[in-house]
Write a protein that holds these residues in place. Sequence first.
Motif, PDB file in Angstrom:
ATOM      1  N   GLY A   8      43.029  38.831  46.009  1.00  0.00           N
ATOM      2  CA  GLY A   8      42.782  37.576  45.326  1.00  0.00           C
ATOM      3  C   GLY A   8      42.467  36.462  46.309  1.00  0.00           C
ATOM      4  O   GLY A   8      42.575  36.629  47.518  1.00  0.00           O
ATOM      5  N   LEU A  17      34.697  38.707  44.256  1.00  0.00           N
ATOM      6  CA  LEU A  17      35.924  39.158  44.893  1.00  0.00           C
ATOM      7  C   LEU A  17      36.134  40.616  44.532  1.00  0.00           C
ATOM      8  O   LEU A  17      35.689  41.068  43.466  1.00  0.00           O
ATOM      9  CB  LEU A  17      37.144  38.355  44.421  1.00  0.00           C
ATOM     10  CG  LEU A  17      37.365  36.956  44.953  1.00  0.00           C
ATOM     11  CD1 LEU A  17      38.536  36.291  44.231  1.00  0.00           C
ATOM     12  CD2 LEU A  17      37.622  36.962  46.458  1.00  0.00           C
ATOM     13  N   LEU A  19      39.350  43.123  44.076  1.00  0.00           N
ATOM     14  CA  LEU A  19      40.784  43.352  44.061  1.00  0.00           C
ATOM     15  C   LEU A  19      41.059  44.818  44.343  1.00  0.00           C
ATOM     16  O   LEU A  19      40.305  45.699  43.922  1.00  0.00           O
ATOM     17  CB  LEU A  19      41.379  42.965  42.716  1.00  0.00           C
ATOM     18  CG  LEU A  19      41.127  41.540  42.226  1.00  0.00           C
ATOM     19  CD1 LEU A  19      41.875  41.299  40.915  1.00  0.00           C
ATOM     20  CD2 LEU A  19      41.509  40.510  43.256  1.00  0.00           C
ATOM     21  N   ARG A  37      45.222  40.264  33.342  1.00  0.00           N
ATOM     22  CA  ARG A  37      45.280  38.929  33.932  1.00  0.00           C
ATOM     23  C   ARG A  37      46.015  37.979  32.997  1.00  0.00           C
ATOM     24  O   ARG A  37      46.044  38.181  31.783  1.00  0.00           O
ATOM     25  CB  ARG A  37      43.892  38.397  34.251  1.00  0.00           C
ATOM     26  CG  ARG A  37      43.023  38.090  33.032  1.00  0.00           C
ATOM     27  CD  ARG A  37      41.627  37.692  33.483  1.00  0.00           C
ATOM     28  NE  ARG A  37      40.748  37.355  32.359  1.00  0.00           N
ATOM     29  CZ  ARG A  37      39.452  37.109  32.467  1.00  0.00           C
ATOM     30  NH1 ARG A  37      38.857  37.149  33.659  1.00  0.00           N
ATOM     31  NH2 ARG A  37      38.727  36.829  31.392  1.00  0.00           N
ATOM     32  N   LEU A  85      31.639  35.309  39.143  1.00  0.00           N
ATOM     33  CA  LEU A  85      32.896  34.752  38.675  1.00  0.00           C
ATOM     34  C   LEU A  85      32.711  33.374  38.054  1.00  0.00           C
ATOM     35  O   LEU A  85      31.854  32.586  38.486  1.00  0.00           O
ATOM     36  CB  LEU A  85      33.896  34.695  39.821  1.00  0.00           C
ATOM     37  CG  LEU A  85      34.522  36.049  40.176  1.00  0.00           C
ATOM     38  CD1 LEU A  85      35.141  36.022  41.560  1.00  0.00           C
ATOM     39  CD2 LEU A  85      35.563  36.427  39.134  1.00  0.00           C
ATOM     40  N   ASP A  89      37.748  32.764  34.709  1.00  0.00           N
ATOM     41  CA  ASP A  89      38.346  33.981  35.263  1.00  0.00           C
ATOM     42  C   ASP A  89      39.591  33.669  36.089  1.00  0.00           C
ATOM     43  O   ASP A  89      40.289  34.589  36.524  1.00  0.00           O
ATOM     44  CB  ASP A  89      37.339  34.717  36.157  1.00  0.00           C
ATOM     45  CG  ASP A  89      36.155  35.263  35.376  1.00  0.00           C
ATOM     46  OD1 ASP A  89      35.019  35.159  35.881  1.00  0.00           O
ATOM     47  OD2 ASP A  89      36.360  35.788  34.263  1.00  0.00           O
ATOM     48  N   THR A  90      39.861  32.405  36.302  1.00  0.00           N
ATOM     49  CA  THR A  90      41.046  32.005  37.064  1.00  0.00           C
ATOM     50  C   THR A  90      42.311  32.486  36.374  1.00  0.00           C
ATOM     51  O   THR A  90      42.536  32.204  35.197  1.00  0.00           O
ATOM     52  CB  THR A  90      41.088  30.477  37.224  1.00  0.00           C
ATOM     53  OG1 THR A  90      39.962  30.061  38.009  1.00  0.00           O
ATOM     54  CG2 THR A  90      42.375  30.034  37.909  1.00  0.00           C
ATOM     55  N   TYR A  93      46.110  38.191  38.487  1.00  0.00           N
ATOM     56  CA  TYR A  93      45.660  39.530  38.111  1.00  0.00           C
ATOM     57  C   TYR A  93      46.718  40.553  38.504  1.00  0.00           C
ATOM     58  O   TYR A  93      47.239  40.538  39.623  1.00  0.00           O
ATOM     59  CB  TYR A  93      44.337  39.847  38.798  1.00  0.00           C
ATOM     60  CG  TYR A  93      43.166  39.159  38.154  1.00  0.00           C
ATOM     61  CD1 TYR A  93      42.997  37.782  38.285  1.00  0.00           C
ATOM     62  CD2 TYR A  93      42.232  39.867  37.395  1.00  0.00           C
ATOM     63  CE1 TYR A  93      41.932  37.125  37.675  1.00  0.00           C
ATOM     64  CE2 TYR A  93      41.161  39.223  36.781  1.00  0.00           C
ATOM     65  CZ  TYR A  93      41.022  37.853  36.929  1.00  0.00           C
ATOM     66  OH  TYR A  93      39.972  37.210  36.326  1.00  0.00           O
ATOM     67  N   THR A 114      48.169  39.076  41.882  1.00  0.00           N
ATOM     68  CA  THR A 114      47.389  38.433  42.928  1.00  0.00           C
ATOM     69  C   THR A 114      46.574  37.321  42.278  1.00  0.00           C
ATOM     70  O   THR A 114      45.918  37.532  41.257  1.00  0.00           O
ATOM     71  CB  THR A 114      46.504  39.440  43.685  1.00  0.00           C
ATOM     72  OG1 THR A 114      45.851  38.783  44.779  1.00  0.00           O
ATOM     73  CG2 THR A 114      45.460  40.090  42.795  1.00  0.00           C
ATOM     74  N   GLN A 115      46.629  36.139  42.875  1.00  0.00           N
ATOM     75  CA  GLN A 115      46.006  34.971  42.261  1.00  0.00           C
ATOM     76  C   GLN A 115      44.511  34.940  42.543  1.00  0.00           C
ATOM     77  O   GLN A 115      44.080  35.081  43.693  1.00  0.00           O
ATOM     78  CB  GLN A 115      46.649  33.691  42.806  1.00  0.00           C
ATOM     79  CG  GLN A 115      46.005  32.402  42.309  1.00  0.00           C
ATOM     80  CD  GLN A 115      46.296  32.124  40.854  1.00  0.00           C
ATOM     81  OE1 GLN A 115      47.435  32.226  40.402  1.00  0.00           O
ATOM     82  NE2 GLN A 115      45.256  31.762  40.096  1.00  0.00           N
ATOM     83  N   VAL A 116      43.743  34.739  41.507  1.00  0.00           N
ATOM     84  CA  VAL A 116      42.307  34.516  41.630  1.00  0.00           C
ATOM     85  C   VAL A 116      42.013  33.126  41.080  1.00  0.00           C
ATOM     86  O   VAL A 116      42.356  32.820  39.947  1.00  0.00           O
ATOM     87  CB  VAL A 116      41.508  35.569  40.853  1.00  0.00           C
ATOM     88  CG1 VAL A 116      40.030  35.199  40.809  1.00  0.00           C
ATOM     89  CG2 VAL A 116      41.700  36.948  41.471  1.00  0.00           C
ATOM     90  N   THR A 117      41.395  32.308  41.905  1.00  0.00           N
ATOM     91  CA  THR A 117      41.034  30.955  41.500  1.00  0.00           C
ATOM     92  C   THR A 117      39.539  30.761  41.708  1.00  0.00           C
ATOM     93  O   THR A 117      39.036  30.972  42.814  1.00  0.00           O
ATOM     94  CB  THR A 117      41.808  29.902  42.303  1.00  0.00           C
ATOM     95  OG1 THR A 117      43.209  30.130  42.143  1.00  0.00           O
ATOM     96  CG2 THR A 117      41.470  28.502  41.816  1.00  0.00           C
TER      97      THR A 117
END
Length: 120
Positions: A8, A17, A19, A37, A85, A89-90, A93, A114-117
């Motif tokens: 992430g 990204l 993962l 997510r 993205l 999508d933030t 996950y 795991t953070q996705v921003t």
Amino acid sequence: VQLQASGGGLVQAGGSLRLSCAASGRTFSSYGMGWFRQAAGKEREFVSGITWSGGITYYADSVKGRFTISRDNAKNTVYLQMNSLKPEDTAVYYCAASESGTYYHEYEHWGQGTQVTVSS
């Protein structure tokens, strides 16, 4: 099985990204795997799933055509490639494993998130 998600981060809209979810144990190849997510203030969403063999995959409509799930049973790892993205999508996950071998039954094992921003 223990699961460890990684990959992430912070990315601009339109970016990508990948993962990864590494699993311990010798029976990884028998598990169905899924990615979920959860965005802040929202319910958890099932994003994508893959059967034990990798032969069948599933995608939520919100990510179809942009995300790709895959697995490498030799490496005990499942991946989620995320392209194009969007800010929506933030989320955090999570990867999960299903002892059924499919992606549409109960998930008994969960990794940490795991953070996705995605910035606009």
